[in-house]
Design a protein around this motif. Structure first.
Motif, PDB file in Angstrom:
ATOM      1  N   ALA A 189      -0.697  53.002  38.245  1.00 49.12           N
ATOM      2  CA  ALA A 189      -1.328  53.026  39.565  1.00 49.12           C
ATOM      3  C   ALA A 189      -2.835  53.259  39.502  1.00 49.12           C
ATOM      4  O   ALA A 189      -3.555  52.865  40.413  1.00 49.12           O
ATOM      5  N   ARG A 190      -3.327  53.885  38.452  1.00 43.98           N
ATOM      6  CA  ARG A 190      -4.758  54.190  38.385  1.00 43.98           C
ATOM      7  C   ARG A 190      -5.565  53.140  37.635  1.00 43.98           C
ATOM      8  O   ARG A 190      -6.762  53.301  37.443  1.00 43.98           O
ATOM      9  N   VAL A 191      -4.931  52.074  37.194  1.00 43.18           N
ATOM     10  CA  VAL A 191      -5.659  51.011  36.506  1.00 43.18           C
ATOM     11  C   VAL A 191      -6.587  50.335  37.502  1.00 43.18           C
ATOM     12  O   VAL A 191      -6.178  49.971  38.601  1.00 43.18           O
ATOM     13  N   ALA A 192      -7.821  50.164  37.104  1.00 45.96           N
ATOM     14  CA  ALA A 192      -8.801  49.456  37.929  1.00 45.96           C
ATOM     15  C   ALA A 192      -9.020  48.063  37.350  1.00 45.96           C
ATOM     16  O   ALA A 192      -8.844  47.836  36.153  1.00 45.96           O
TER      17      ALA A 192
ATOM     18  N   TYR B  71      -3.046  47.318  41.044  1.00 44.85           N
ATOM     19  CA  TYR B  71      -1.730  47.931  40.858  1.00 44.85           C
ATOM     20  C   TYR B  71      -0.631  46.997  41.364  1.00 44.85           C
ATOM     21  O   TYR B  71       0.401  46.814  40.708  1.00 44.85           O
ATOM     22  N   VAL B  72      -0.840  46.384  42.503  1.00 45.44           N
ATOM     23  CA  VAL B  72       0.136  45.442  43.049  1.00 45.44           C
ATOM     24  C   VAL B  72       0.305  44.269  42.084  1.00 45.44           C
ATOM     25  O   VAL B  72       1.445  43.842  41.807  1.00 45.44           O
ATOM     26  N   LEU B  73      -0.784  43.740  41.550  1.00 41.94           N
ATOM     27  CA  LEU B  73      -0.688  42.625  40.602  1.00 41.94           C
ATOM     28  C   LEU B  73       0.074  43.052  39.344  1.00 41.94           C
ATOM     29  O   LEU B  73       0.939  42.306  38.853  1.00 41.94           O
ATOM     30  N   ILE B  74      -0.228  44.224  38.814  1.00 45.85           N
ATOM     31  CA  ILE B  74       0.479  44.706  37.625  1.00 45.85           C
ATOM     32  C   ILE B  74       1.966  44.862  37.921  1.00 45.85           C
ATOM     33  O   ILE B  74       2.820  44.437  37.134  1.00 45.85           O
ATOM     34  N   ALA B  75       2.308  45.454  39.060  1.00 41.93           N
ATOM     35  CA  ALA B  75       3.723  45.624  39.422  1.00 41.93           C
ATOM     36  C   ALA B  75       4.422  44.275  39.542  1.00 41.93           C
ATOM     37  O   ALA B  75       5.552  44.109  39.064  1.00 41.93           O
ATOM     38  N   ASP B  76       3.756  43.306  40.159  1.00 40.26           N
ATOM     39  CA  ASP B  76       4.341  41.967  40.277  1.00 40.26           C
ATOM     40  C   ASP B  76       4.540  41.338  38.901  1.00 40.26           C
ATOM     41  O   ASP B  76       5.570  40.701  38.639  1.00 40.26           O
TER      42      ASP B  76
ATOM     43  N   ALA C  43      -0.199  54.330  51.009  1.00 40.77           N
ATOM     44  CA  ALA C  43       1.192  54.238  51.465  1.00 40.77           C
ATOM     45  C   ALA C  43       1.642  52.775  51.481  1.00 40.77           C
ATOM     46  O   ALA C  43       2.765  52.462  51.068  1.00 40.77           O
ATOM     47  N   ALA C  44       0.773  51.877  51.910  1.00 47.70           N
ATOM     48  CA  ALA C  44       1.113  50.445  51.934  1.00 47.70           C
ATOM     49  C   ALA C  44       1.287  49.916  50.511  1.00 47.70           C
ATOM     50  O   ALA C  44       2.171  49.099  50.254  1.00 47.70           O
ATOM     51  N   VAL C  45       0.446  50.379  49.586  1.00 54.35           N
ATOM     52  CA  VAL C  45       0.564  49.954  48.192  1.00 54.35           C
ATOM     53  C   VAL C  45       1.915  50.401  47.630  1.00 54.35           C
ATOM     54  O   VAL C  45       2.640  49.620  47.009  1.00 54.35           O
ATOM     55  N   LEU C  46       2.268  51.668  47.851  1.00 56.61           N
ATOM     56  CA  LEU C  46       3.544  52.180  47.332  1.00 56.61           C
ATOM     57  C   LEU C  46       4.737  51.438  47.952  1.00 56.61           C
ATOM     58  O   LEU C  46       5.707  51.138  47.255  1.00 56.61           O
ATOM     59  N   ALA C  47       4.645  51.129  49.238  1.00 60.08           N
ATOM     60  CA  ALA C  47       5.712  50.356  49.863  1.00 60.08           C
ATOM     61  C   ALA C  47       5.802  48.961  49.257  1.00 60.08           C
ATOM     62  O   ALA C  47       6.897  48.446  49.011  1.00 60.08           O
ATOM     63  N   ARG C  48       4.656  48.367  48.970  1.00 60.75           N
ATOM     64  CA  ARG C  48       4.627  47.010  48.369  1.00 60.75           C
ATOM     65  C   ARG C  48       5.167  47.049  46.945  1.00 60.75           C
ATOM     66  O   ARG C  48       5.898  46.160  46.515  1.00 60.75           O
TER      67      ARG C  48
ATOM     68  N   PHE D  95      -4.673  43.481  49.856  1.00 60.23           N
ATOM     69  CA  PHE D  95      -5.076  44.709  49.177  1.00 60.23           C
ATOM     70  C   PHE D  95      -6.414  44.522  48.472  1.00 60.23           C
ATOM     71  O   PHE D  95      -6.747  43.436  48.014  1.00 60.23           O
ATOM     72  N   GLY D  96      -7.178  45.616  48.360  1.00 59.84           N
ATOM     73  CA  GLY D  96      -8.462  45.609  47.666  1.00 59.84           C
ATOM     74  C   GLY D  96      -9.618  45.656  48.638  1.00 59.84           C
ATOM     75  O   GLY D  96      -9.463  45.412  49.843  1.00 59.84           O
ATOM     76  N   LEU D  97     -10.792  46.002  48.110  1.00 55.65           N
ATOM     77  CA  LEU D  97     -11.986  46.075  48.959  1.00 55.65           C
ATOM     78  C   LEU D  97     -12.169  44.781  49.744  1.00 55.65           C
ATOM     79  O   LEU D  97     -12.008  43.691  49.211  1.00 55.65           O
TER      80      LEU D  97
END
Length: 174
Positions: free
Chosen positions: A88-91, A125-130, A166-171, A113-115
């Motif tokens: 989750a902390r990977v940038a 984090y979403v990309l890594i999880a996917d 919260a949206a990231v964790l749900a995703r 997601f993202g700036l």
């Protein structure tokens, strides 16, 4: 190859759109996205590249950034497998990827997601999880790729940033 967000700026849609443009355009074996406020460490980048070259089973590898305030991963030690629980902390500027493997599976940064997006963090984090869910493998190498100013957008814990988390964790976890 390294493509800075600044090089592709103007794509619209925030950093996720810029990251997707980089994924689409990269025709090299490896891609390292970069932030304009990082001072690169060429030796660290070379170590991450050599690690990824030596591990053809990996679709991506991550390092870390020096200079950030607060508790952050330290240099040294062993590499470790990345999971949805520890990444989750990977940038973005810590990740080197094989773009063809991501393209082959249709994996892209989620533009929500993202700036510059609805949820102003968590794009990487979403990309890594996917990627992990799709069967790709990645590892974290405890080597610094550069130095970042002491504060990062990830340090924001205001209401909007917490809602985005919260949206990231749900995703990521459903």
């Amino acid at each position: 190859v390294t493509l800075s967000y600044d090089v592709l700026d103007g794509q619209g849609g925030g950093v996720a759109a810029t990251g997707n443009a980089a994924l689409d355009r990269a025709r090299t074996e490896r891609l390292l996205l970069w932030d304009d406020d990082l001072d690169p460490d060429p030796a660290g980048i070379a170590r991450l590249r050599a690690f990824l070259v030596a591990r053809p089973d990996l679709a991506f590898a991550t390092g870390l950034r020096r200079g950030l305030a607060g508790r952050r991963p330290r240099e040294g030690g062993r590499d470790r497998a990345l999971t949805r629980l520890n990444s989750a902390r990977v940038a973005t500027p810590e990740m080197m990827m094989r773009p063809a493997r991501f393209r082959a599976l249709g994996l892209r940064f989620d533009p929500r997601f993202g700036l510059g997006a609805e949820h102003p963090l968590g794009d990487e984090y979403v990309l890594i999880a996917d990627a992990l869910r799709a069967g790709l493998r990645g590892r974290r190498l405890p080597v610094a790729l550069g130095t970042h100013p002491p504060h990062s957008s990830g340090d924001d814990w205001g209401a909007r940033a917490c809602a985005a988390r919260a949206a990231v964790l749900a995703r990521v976890f459903g």
